[in-house]
Design an enzyme around this catalytic site. Structure first.
Site, PDB file in Angstrom:
ATOM      1  N   LYS A  44       0.846  -1.199   0.000  1.00 18.66           N
ATOM      2  CA  LYS A  44       0.000   0.000   0.000  1.00 18.66           C
ATOM      3  C   LYS A  44       0.879   1.245   0.000  1.00 18.66           C
ATOM      4  CE  LYS A  44      -0.339   0.214   5.055  1.00 18.66           C
ATOM      5  NZ  LYS A  44      -1.246   0.340   6.204  1.00 18.66           N
ATOM      6  N   ARG A 145     -10.890   0.524  14.697  1.00 19.89           N
ATOM      7  CA  ARG A 145     -10.974   1.201  13.395  1.00 19.89           C
ATOM      8  C   ARG A 145     -11.970   0.414  12.545  1.00 19.89           C
ATOM      9  NH1 ARG A 145      -4.754   2.124  11.547  1.00 19.89           N
ATOM     10  NH2 ARG A 145      -5.259   0.071  10.682  1.00 19.89           N
ATOM     11  N   TYR A 280      15.203  30.326   6.756  1.00 21.55           N
ATOM     12  CA  TYR A 280      14.102  31.160   7.220  1.00 21.55           C
ATOM     13  C   TYR A 280      14.092  31.320   8.736  1.00 21.55           C
ATOM     14  CZ  TYR A 280      12.116  30.651   2.528  1.00 21.55           C
ATOM     15  OH  TYR A 280      11.908  30.676   1.165  1.00 21.55           O
ATOM     16  N   MET A 328      11.121  24.362   1.456  1.00 25.48           N
ATOM     17  CA  MET A 328      10.325  23.527   0.557  1.00 25.48           C
ATOM     18  C   MET A 328      11.193  22.659  -0.351  1.00 25.48           C
ATOM     19  SD  MET A 328       7.337  24.636  -2.135  1.00 25.48           S
ATOM     20  CE  MET A 328       6.271  25.266  -0.837  1.00 25.48           C
TER      21      MET A 328
END
Length: 388
Positions: A44, A145, A280, A328
């Site tokens: 998956k 779940r 940053y 990013m």
């Protein structure tokens, strides 16, 4: 590899190298852990970020007889594209109302059913398709779940599944469940879930269900709970050479080897004075005159921003640490005055046998689990398959 990914690899040499020989060896090691059970290779989420199709083929070559996915779309893609032997079963388990039930039935997938709405939809799909569905009934033994609750809900699901089976609309091929805390040795829920699973499967079989397989063992249960192996084990993360949790052991403890190595080439190396802000927010300031290296990977590629100022990277034979915020598309490492040439390899994680960090090291740095580290590596990073 897409043309865009190939172009980026040529320019930056950012890549996720996938060692398929390691994956095959891991599958063989996992089969040895559960010699009396078949093995489902869980692919998956694009094979936990490694690439579903190549990993599925490698796992089958190493002896996996089942493949597992979360969504039906993943399973349908495998059936359509993988070129697998006809006797390899493919199962998917995360369904929502209105899903592609008929396509799944016609593709001969094993589909999971946790409640009456799903049983009704797959039965109707089988009626339209004109062929019986392969259905596995999922029991909620304590995870909370997906899965059917014990008691009246389970009794109704079993009864109606047998009714549909008697009408030739489906065949119940499996009974299954999933652990909540198998990666926490000694957790009381493990024994409780095993007891509940035995009770619920016994009830179904007493009513007339004749499953091909009963299964509950995920990666940690495959590695540490032989009493949970039943007819089939479903290793996911362990197949990719990552330990389900540090508490149960390292990959090497179980004869496993990490399959993915994430690396890039330094895009820039430059000398800067002390007191120079980096990235940053200037959360890192150079303590003295030093050299900085620019790594062309960022959170858009799946490098976790939470590992800003903590993520480890091997450059020129030494561990470095991310300096300041991960952006990013890039981040910076402080090279401590060393001056490797631009183009020098920066290894974020790999097997660890060259001294490089591992996915677990990044998980610790980011405050998460190693599953997330490998799975989140994005499509902008080309997968390069070796030892095919």
């Amino acid at each position: 590899m897409s043309e865009t990914a190939a172009r980026r690899a040529a320019v930056t040499r950012a890549r996720a190298e996938i060692d398929l020989a390691a994956l095959r060896a891991n599958v063989r090691a996992l089969r040895e852990r559960a010699p009396g059970a078949a093995l489902m290779a869980v692919v998956k989420a694009d094979g936990y970020g490694h690439g579903a199709l190549p990993c599925a083929r490698a796992a089958v070559a190493a002896g996996a007889t089942w493949l597992g996915t979360a969504t039906p779309q993943e399973a349908l893609a495998l059936r359509a594209e993988a070129g697998l032997p006809d006797d390899v079963r493919i199962m998917c388990w995360l369904w929502t109302p209105g899903g592609p039930w008929q396509e799944a039935v016609e593709a001969d997938l094993d589909v999971s059913v946790s409640g009456m709405w799903a049983l009704d939809e797959v039965t109707e799909a089988a009626r339209r398709a004109g062929v019986p569905a392969r259905v596995q009934l999922k029991a909620d033994t304590g995870l909370g779940r997906n899965g059917c609750q014990p008691g009246e809900d389970w009794a109704e699901l079993v009864r109606e599944a047998l009714r549909a089976e008697g009408e030739g609309l489906l065949r119940v091929t499996g009974l299954w469940s999933h652990f909540a805390c198998a990666d926490e040795p000694g957790h009381p829920s493990i024994a409780a879930q095993l007891t509940r699973f035995r009770e619920m499967t016994a009830y179904a079989e007493q009513q007339g269900v004749r499953p091909d397989v009963r299964h509950i063992a995920n990666s940690p249960a495959t590695l540490t709970l032989p009493e949970a192996h039943f007819d089939l084990v479903r290793p996911g993360i362990a197949m990719y050479g990552v330990s389900p949790s540090p508490e149960i052991g390292t990959p090497a403890d179980f004869g496993l080897r990490p399959v993915m190595t994430l690396a890039a080439s330094l895009a820039l190396v430059k000398q800067v004075p002390g007191g120079h802000g980096v990235s940053y927010g200037h959360h890192y300031t150079t303590p003295g005159e030093t050299t900085l290296g620019l790594v062309p990977l960022g959170y858009a590629d799946g490098v976790p921003r939470h590992a800003s100022s903590t993520g480890p990277v091997l450059v020129d034979g030494k561990w470095r640490t991310v300096a300041g915020r991960i952006a990013m598309d890039q981040f910076v490492v402080d090279l401590g005055g060393d001056r490797p040439a631009p183009g020098t390899e920066a290894v974020l994680f790999g097997p660890g046998d060259r001294g490089e960090p591992t996915a677990e090291d990044w998980a610790q740095a980011a405050g998460t689990i190693a599953y997330e580290i490998v799975t989140r590596i994005g499509s902008r990073v080309p997968r390069v398959y070796v030892n095919e």
